[in-house]
Scaffold this active site. Structure first.
Site, PDB file in Angstrom:
ATOM      1  N   GLU A  63       8.681  -5.003  -7.790  1.00  0.00           N
ATOM      2  CA  GLU A  63      10.032  -4.605  -8.206  1.00  0.00           C
ATOM      3  C   GLU A  63      11.009  -5.763  -8.185  1.00  0.00           C
ATOM      4  OE1 GLU A  63      11.410  -1.416  -5.654  1.00  0.00           O
ATOM      5  OE2 GLU A  63      10.496  -2.305  -3.883  1.00  0.00           O
TER       6      GLU A  63
ATOM      7  N   HIS B 215      20.175   6.269  -5.413  1.00  0.00           N
ATOM      8  CA  HIS B 215      19.198   7.112  -4.716  1.00  0.00           C
ATOM      9  C   HIS B 215      19.663   8.551  -4.608  1.00  0.00           C
ATOM     10  CE1 HIS B 215      17.315   3.279  -3.691  1.00  0.00           C
ATOM     11  NE2 HIS B 215      16.238   4.018  -3.784  1.00  0.00           N
TER      12      HIS B 215
ATOM     13  N   ARG C 220       5.200   4.913   1.112  1.00  0.00           N
ATOM     14  CA  ARG C 220       5.843   3.597   1.120  1.00  0.00           C
ATOM     15  C   ARG C 220       6.499   3.388   2.468  1.00  0.00           C
ATOM     16  NH1 ARG C 220      10.645   2.497  -2.984  1.00  0.00           N
ATOM     17  NH2 ARG C 220      11.844   3.874  -1.640  1.00  0.00           N
TER      18      ARG C 220
ATOM     19  N   ARG D  62      22.376  -1.491  -9.598  1.00  0.00           N
ATOM     20  CA  ARG D  62      22.064  -0.123 -10.040  1.00  0.00           C
ATOM     21  C   ARG D  62      23.034   0.905  -9.477  1.00  0.00           C
ATOM     22  NH1 ARG D  62      16.397   0.956  -6.678  1.00  0.00           N
ATOM     23  NH2 ARG D  62      16.814   3.155  -6.905  1.00  0.00           N
TER      24      ARG D  62
ATOM     25  N   CYS E 292       6.105   3.811 -10.351  1.00  0.00           N
ATOM     26  CA  CYS E 292       6.712   4.894  -9.582  1.00  0.00           C
ATOM     27  C   CYS E 292       8.237   4.918  -9.736  1.00  0.00           C
ATOM     28  CB  CYS E 292       6.319   4.820  -8.110  1.00  0.00           C
ATOM     29  SG  CYS E 292       6.926   3.348  -7.311  1.00  0.00           S
TER      30      CYS E 292
ATOM     31  N   ARG F 245       8.964   8.311  -0.337  1.00  0.00           N
ATOM     32  CA  ARG F 245       9.997   7.378   0.145  1.00  0.00           C
ATOM     33  C   ARG F 245      10.240   7.685   1.618  1.00  0.00           C
ATOM     34  NH1 ARG F 245      11.907   8.060  -5.379  1.00  0.00           N
ATOM     35  NH2 ARG F 245      12.606   6.075  -6.251  1.00  0.00           N
TER      36      ARG F 245
ATOM     37  N   ASN G  90      13.095   0.818 -11.123  1.00  0.00           N
ATOM     38  CA  ASN G  90      14.535   0.923 -10.848  1.00  0.00           C
ATOM     39  C   ASN G  90      15.077  -0.417 -10.358  1.00  0.00           C
ATOM     40  OD1 ASN G  90      13.865   3.594 -11.238  1.00  0.00           O
ATOM     41  ND2 ASN G  90      13.815   4.075  -9.063  1.00  0.00           N
ATOM     42  N   ASP G  91      14.384  -0.968  -9.359  1.00  0.00           N
ATOM     43  CA  ASP G  91      14.825  -2.267  -8.857  1.00  0.00           C
ATOM     44  C   ASP G  91      14.429  -3.385  -9.804  1.00  0.00           C
ATOM     45  OD1 ASP G  91      16.328  -1.863  -6.512  1.00  0.00           O
ATOM     46  OD2 ASP G  91      14.518  -1.209  -5.481  1.00  0.00           O
TER      47      ASP G  91
HETATM   48  C1  PEP Z   1      12.100   1.460  -7.688  1.00  0.00           C
HETATM   49  O1  PEP Z   1      12.815   0.530  -7.325  1.00  0.00           O
HETATM   50  O2  PEP Z   1      11.788   1.664  -8.885  1.00  0.00           O
HETATM   51  C2  PEP Z   1      11.561   2.413  -6.708  1.00  0.00           C
HETATM   52  C3  PEP Z   1      10.651   3.297  -7.029  1.00  0.00           C
HETATM   53  O3  PEP Z   1      12.072   2.386  -5.454  1.00  0.00           O
HETATM   54  P1  PEP Z   1      13.554   2.892  -5.084  1.00  0.00           P
HETATM   55  O4  PEP Z   1      14.122   3.599  -6.291  1.00  0.00           O
HETATM   56  O5  PEP Z   1      13.430   3.795  -3.929  1.00  0.00           O
HETATM   57  O6  PEP Z   1      14.255   1.630  -4.773  1.00  0.00           O
HETATM   58 MG    MG Z   2      12.930   0.027  -5.233  1.00  0.00          MG
END
Ligand code: PEP
Ligand code: MG
Length: 538
Positions: free
Chosen positions: A429, A188, A331, A463, A500, A295, A452-453
């Protein structure tokens, strides 16, 4: 001159003086002293310096964000006058003949622990304040200048690592680039750097002992190189590259106001991701069609207690009003894993990415969730709000969420408070959510894919783990197949679907996403115009 290679988080180049951030606890070494009174005088001087800094911070914050938010700095000044605290430090210096830094660190932690063990939530949260003031005092004692980035000229921030909460507190106007020794490109902190539009490199093998504040540094996210004390020729070349990048950005601005449409007439929405109220500026500057991911948890970081309903309401209202009739998807709290807030007492976990985070916290601490939902519903009157819920794994969770939303609506109705019911969506996710996306689509208005998740959980790769950056492959066929399944699942049920996660900004995949029927891509503000360019070329 020294050159190092690292991993680029945000492509861009900057040159400027270094500010080396050292964590306070790295500096605290126990050393013996010979003159206790002289040491106490040194502590006293640093105390005065700390109070002066806090006064300046108070004035700055009061002018920029209002007195209510600035009050914390006033409270910190008062804590630095606490006689018990100061007497305990002085007495340790006298009795153990140790340096002020060590005495302050030891006593500070003792006091923080007393607060941390208290029953009352409010008092428990004060532990973080004690740690904050202690760290400030130690930094001043050891002559580190990191405290007040606020006062520094625009600089290249050099650090061992940065947490999201440290990053979110920084004054963006004063940061030219981030360079860290550790850190993953998927963390993040990396995402924040992208959202802030700041050249950033991680995994750069610098020796922080050898880099001094003020040394000239080139952070080149285009080549993935960092140059410390460049030669005149290297500095000249960097200046030229910086000018070229500016020119490219200027050319992209010509795409403002144009449609996101392919040659064969396919339209796709291009939205932007934000982490705080201040980022709306970048969304507007880059002409995004809406906000696809706010976020909200960043409102909860870098502070000592939960944001109140009123604070959240003001933040959401501000964003909604600034965006006019454009869609704003907020979110709900996705805290946990790398996003830590001491006051929530999340505790240490063996596997934080698989742990107590996001909707799991909200469905357990429903008072925290309800406060956020009340603020969101109240703010819905001021724009075009959608709400989405993170980390969903089951139909049951979504039903529980909808029940809680219903309760909050009833409360507001009873109080005569107005709201416009927002669209409600979920983030897809987790592989579990992918597999049951048809059932989930029945319950909600839209899906937003958190790649991402989704990549982390599909490939079983943390990650956050910098050692695995080379294995973390969001282009993996399993991930792409899942994205296709989600799009099909949503559309079968007549619901729209966006992306996203960071993959939405991957220009190599734009065509694939359009072919899959993805309706919206939400990317960091600086990627909005490059993405528009790509779509218009297809
Ligand atoms: C994701 O997981 O792709 C996402 C957009 O949320 P974050 O990166 O904040 O976990
Ligand atoms: Mg996420």
């Amino acid at each position: 001159m020294q050159k190092f290679s690292g991993k680029t988080v945000y492509r861009g180049i900057a040159m400027g003086p270094a500010v080396v951030l050292k964590k306070a606890d790295e500096q605290v070494k126990r050393t013996g002293i010979v003159d206790a009174e002289a040491e106490i005088a040194r502590v006293h001087k640093s105390l005065e310096q700390s109070k002066e800094q806090l006064q300046q911070l108070y004035e700055k914050a009061a002018a920029e964000v209002g007195e209510a938010h600035a009050a914390v700095f006033e409270a910190h000044q008062m804590m630095l006058e606490d006689e018990d605290f100061l007497e305990a430090i002085y007495s340790m210096i006298r009795s153990e003949m140790v340096n002020g830094e060590y005495a302050a660190a030891t006593i500070g932690e003792k006091f923080a622990q007393i607060f941390a063990d208290m029953e009352d939530d409010y008092m428990r949260a004060r532990a973080a304040d004690v740690r904050d003031i202690t760290n400030r005092l130690i930094r001043n004692l050891s002559g580190s200048q990191q405290t007040d980035l606020h006062a520094a000229q625009p600089s290249v921030i050099v650090a061992e690592d940065l947490s999201p909460s440290e990053t979110v507190q920084m004054n963006k106007e004063k940061i030219l680039a981030f360079v860290t020794v550790h850190g993953s490109t998927n963390s993040h902190t990396a995402i924040l750097a992208r959202m802030m539009n700041i050249p950033a490199l991680v995994g750069v093998p610098l020796d922080l002992e050898k880099i001094k504040d003020g040394m000239q540094v080139i952070a080149d996210g285009i080549t993935g190189e960092v140059i410390v004390e460049p030669t005149a020729a290297q500095a000249l070349e960097a200046e030229k590259k910086i000018a070229d990048e500016r020119e490219k950005a200027r050319l992209l601005l010509e795409l403002k106001g144009k449609e996101n449409v392919t040659h064969d007439g396919k339209h796709i929405q291009v939205f932007a991701n934000i982490g705080g109220v201040g980022d709306v500026r970048y969304v507007l500057e880059n002409d995004a069609g809406g906000i696809g991911l706010f976020r909200s948890e960043f409102l909860y970081l870098g502070r000592n207690d939960l944001p109140t309903e009123e604070e959240q309401f003001q933040a959401y209202r501000h964003v909604l009003q600034a965006m006019g009739d454009k869609k704003v998807i907020i979110r709900t709290l996705d805290i946990g894993a790398d996003k830590k807030a001491d006051y929530l007492h999340l505790g240490q976990e063996e596997n934080p990415a698989l742990g107590y985070r996001a909707i799991r916290i909200c469905l357990t601490q429903t008072d925290v969730f309800k406060t956020q939902l009340r603020a969101l519903l109240r703010a819905s009157m001021y724009g075009n709000l959608s709400v989405m819920y993170p980390m969903i794994i089951s139909v049951d969770e979504v039903r529980k969420i909808l029940d809680i939303v219903y309760e909050v609506k009833k409360e507001l109705d009873a109080e005569g408070v107005s709201y416009k019911m927002p669209e409600q969506g979920i983030m897809i996710e987790t592989p579990a959510a992918v597999m049951i996306c048809d059932e989930l689509a029945e319950l909600v208005d839209f899906f937003s894919i958190g790649t991402n998740d989704l990549t982390q959980y599909t490939l079983a790769i943390d990650r956050q783990n910098e050692k695995l950056d080379n294995f973390y492959d969001p282009h993996h066929p399993a991930v792409l197949k899942m994205i296709r399944m989600i799009a099909e699942g949503a559309h079968r049920c007549g619901k729209w679907v966006g992306i996203c996660g960071e993959l939405g900004a991957d220009l190599e995949l734009t065509e694939t996403f359009i072919k899959m029927g993805i309706d919206e891509l939400s990317v960091s503000p600086s990627m909005v115009l490059p993405l528009r360019k790509r779509i218009r070329e297809l």
